[in-house]
Design a protein around this motif. Structure first.
Motif, short mmCIF file in Angstrom:
data_model
loop_
_atom_site.label_atom_id
_atom_site.label_comp_id
_atom_site.label_asym_id
_atom_site.label_seq_id
_atom_site.Cartn_x
_atom_site.Cartn_y
_atom_site.Cartn_z
N LEU A 8 11.89 -11.18 5.77
CA LEU A 8 12.13 -9.78 6.15
C LEU A 8 13.43 -9.26 5.53
O LEU A 8 13.48 -8.12 5.02
CB LEU A 8 12.17 -9.64 7.67
N GLN A 9 14.49 -10.07 5.58
CA GLN A 9 15.75 -9.67 4.96
C GLN A 9 15.56 -9.42 3.46
O GLN A 9 16.07 -8.43 2.91
CB GLN A 9 16.81 -10.75 5.18
N LEU A 10 14.81 -10.29 2.81
CA LEU A 10 14.55 -10.12 1.37
C LEU A 10 13.74 -8.85 1.10
O LEU A 10 13.99 -8.16 0.10
CB LEU A 10 13.81 -11.34 0.82
N ASP A 11 12.81 -8.52 1.98
CA ASP A 11 12.03 -7.28 1.82
C ASP A 11 12.95 -6.06 1.88
O ASP A 11 12.84 -5.14 1.07
CB ASP A 11 10.97 -7.17 2.93
N LYS A 28 11.76 6.85 3.99
CA LYS A 28 10.41 7.34 3.63
C LYS A 28 9.49 6.14 3.39
O LYS A 28 8.35 6.11 3.86
CB LYS A 28 10.48 8.19 2.35
N ILE A 29 9.99 5.17 2.66
CA ILE A 29 9.20 3.97 2.34
C ILE A 29 8.96 3.14 3.60
O ILE A 29 7.84 2.71 3.87
CB ILE A 29 9.92 3.14 1.25
N LYS A 30 10.01 2.94 4.39
CA LYS A 30 9.89 2.13 5.61
C LYS A 30 8.88 2.73 6.59
O LYS A 30 8.11 2.01 7.24
CB LYS A 30 11.27 2.04 6.29
N GLN A 31 8.87 4.05 6.69
CA GLN A 31 7.97 4.73 7.61
C GLN A 31 6.51 4.61 7.15
O GLN A 31 5.59 4.52 7.98
CB GLN A 31 8.36 6.21 7.73
N HIS A 32 6.30 4.57 5.83
CA HIS A 32 4.94 4.56 5.30
C HIS A 32 4.27 3.19 5.39
O HIS A 32 3.08 3.08 5.71
CB HIS A 32 4.93 5.03 3.84
N ALA A 37 7.00 -5.64 2.52
CA ALA A 37 6.74 -6.46 1.33
C ALA A 37 5.76 -5.77 0.38
O ALA A 37 5.83 -5.93 -0.85
CB ALA A 37 6.22 -7.83 1.73
N GLU A 38 4.84 -4.99 0.95
CA GLU A 38 3.83 -4.30 0.13
C GLU A 38 4.47 -3.22 -0.74
O GLU A 38 3.94 -2.89 -1.81
CB GLU A 38 2.78 -3.64 1.03
N ALA A 39 5.60 -2.67 -0.29
CA ALA A 39 6.18 -1.50 -0.95
C ALA A 39 6.64 -1.77 -2.37
O ALA A 39 6.70 -0.84 -3.19
CB ALA A 39 7.36 -0.98 -0.12
N ILE A 45 3.26 2.38 -7.43
CA ILE A 45 3.95 3.50 -8.10
C ILE A 45 3.38 4.85 -7.67
O ILE A 45 4.12 5.79 -7.34
CB ILE A 45 3.88 3.34 -9.64
N GLU A 46 2.06 4.95 -7.63
CA GLU A 46 1.42 6.21 -7.25
C GLU A 46 1.76 6.59 -5.81
O GLU A 46 2.01 7.77 -5.50
CB GLU A 46 -0.10 6.09 -7.42
N THR A 47 1.81 5.59 -4.93
CA THR A 47 2.16 5.85 -3.53
C THR A 47 3.59 6.37 -3.43
O THR A 47 3.86 7.33 -2.68
CB THR A 47 2.02 4.57 -2.67
#
Length: 381
Positions: A8-11, A28-32, A37-39, A45-47
């Protein structure tokens, strides 16, 4: 030094590395993403574009899986492990609860020392990087007194007032430094020893910045929001009208914190920022006990034990008993400094007699000479 980092820290570090400390982009990224790790996968890129992430950050994601970028990231991770004693993500149980209400809270904190200290009651002391002798002394005195009462003194490790505040609080092992660079460097560099003293005296040093982050001008207002957010109140010990410490006061006001300003000489440019804050509603204080009273907090100083000890401690404005001729001269001195010829005129004494008396005051620790000016000193300092 950290032996290993959790997945999790690495993510968190990966995303923080790609968005280059952009709080807006990170959240924005964390909320989505349910799983962070998927981010950072190449197909996201499109997301990121749909989320409105800045094009520079998207380009970094494009390049991230190239060998050169991976080497750069691995070097960053190695430095984090080498220099950090702890890493706190905002969903970690040890993350400072004081920061949680704010939408611009740092997603990750890198620290040295004891993470638990960050949860302790803190008061920030900030001010000019080029203070007067009087300003340094007041910052030291307030930090010394408040740390003795159990508060941790929080400041930004800068020159001047920050430095004096850390030094005063070091006397009771109660200080925290918030940095505007990565942990791999110290700014200013001459404060490396002070930083080490903080750690050696049970203190803590933290930053939201990754290793390799230079001391750029825009980083210090960001650091200041953490200084004020961690604290119950902010004391501005001395500040000119364009002082960076007024930014800290602005953050404190937005965060709903108490702001205290120490007044000074009305003709001194060193104090104009404090006077401006007072006009705008900051609380005027001339003794650290007033800060405790205004915060209305139960602290060590209110206990029976401390009441007994207090009778043995001279208040900050107590003057030692002096012979009449020295009292007259001491009362003539001020915090700004006066030339010898001014004092000769005011005291109507010959130069030899006056210099002899000034020397007596210096030996008593009540007077000091700086750049040809004679200044009053705080009794006992």
């Amino acid at each position: 030094m950290l032996n290993s980092l959790s997945s999790l820290q690495l993510d968190y570090i990966r995303v923080w590395f790609l968005v280059q400390h952009s709080i807006t982009s990170f959240y924005k990224i964390k909320q989505h993403y349910t799983h962070l790790a998927e981010a950072t996968q190449p197909d996201q890129i499109e997301t990121w574009q749909k989320l409105g992430i800045h094009k520079n950050h998207i380009q970094r994601l494009r390049d991230f899986h190239l060998p050169e970028s991976q080497l750069q990231f691995q070097h960053c991770v190695a430095l984090i492990q080498k220099d950090s004693d702890f890493i706190l993500t905002f969903d970690h149980p040890d993350y400072p609860t004081q920061l949680l209400p704010y939408c611009n809270k740092p997603p990750i904190l890198f620290g040295q020392g004891d993470a638990q200290i960050l949860l302790q009651p803190q008061i920030a002391i900030v001010g000019s990087r080029k203070p007067s002798n009087h300003g340094r002394q007041v910052a030291y005195d307030f930090a010394y007194y408040l740390s003795e009462q159990g508060f941790y003194i929080n400041s930004g490790l800068a020159q001047g007032i920050d430095e004096a505040a850390h030094q005063g609080a070091l006397q009771h092992n109660h200080t925290i430094a918030v940095m505007g660079t990565g942990l791999d460097q110290t700014y200013p560099s001459q404060h490396q020893q002070l930083r080490q003293q903080i750690l050696d005296h049970s203190g803590t040093v933290i930053t939201e910045f990754l290793p390799g982050t230079a001391p750029l001008q825009q980083h210090f207002p960001r650091r200041n929001r953490i200084v004020s957010a961690l604290s119950l109140g902010v004391i501005v010990a001395e500040a000119a009208l364009k002082s960076g410490s007024l930014i800290t006061a602005k953050w404190a006001a937005e965060q709903g914190k108490s702001i205290f300003a120490i007044p000074g000489h009305i003709y001194s440019e060193h104090h104009q920022g404090c006077h401006q804050l007072i006009r705008e509603g900051a609380i005027l204080v001339d003794h650290p006990e007033q800060v405790i009273e205004d915060l209305a907090l139960p602290t060590q100083w209110q206990t029976q034990q401390h009441s007994e000890q207090a009778s043995k401690i001279a208040p900050l404005n107590t003057q030692p008993v002096l012979p009449a001729y020295l009292s007259i001269l001491y009362n003539q001195l001020d915090w700004m400094g006066q030339h010898l010829d001014e004092l000769v005129t005011q005291q109507q004494l010959d130069v030899a007699t006056l210099t002899s008396q000034l020397m007596e005051l210096e030996l008593l620790g009540l007077c000091t000479q700086q750049a040809g000016l004679y200044l009053r000193c705080r009794p006992g300092k």
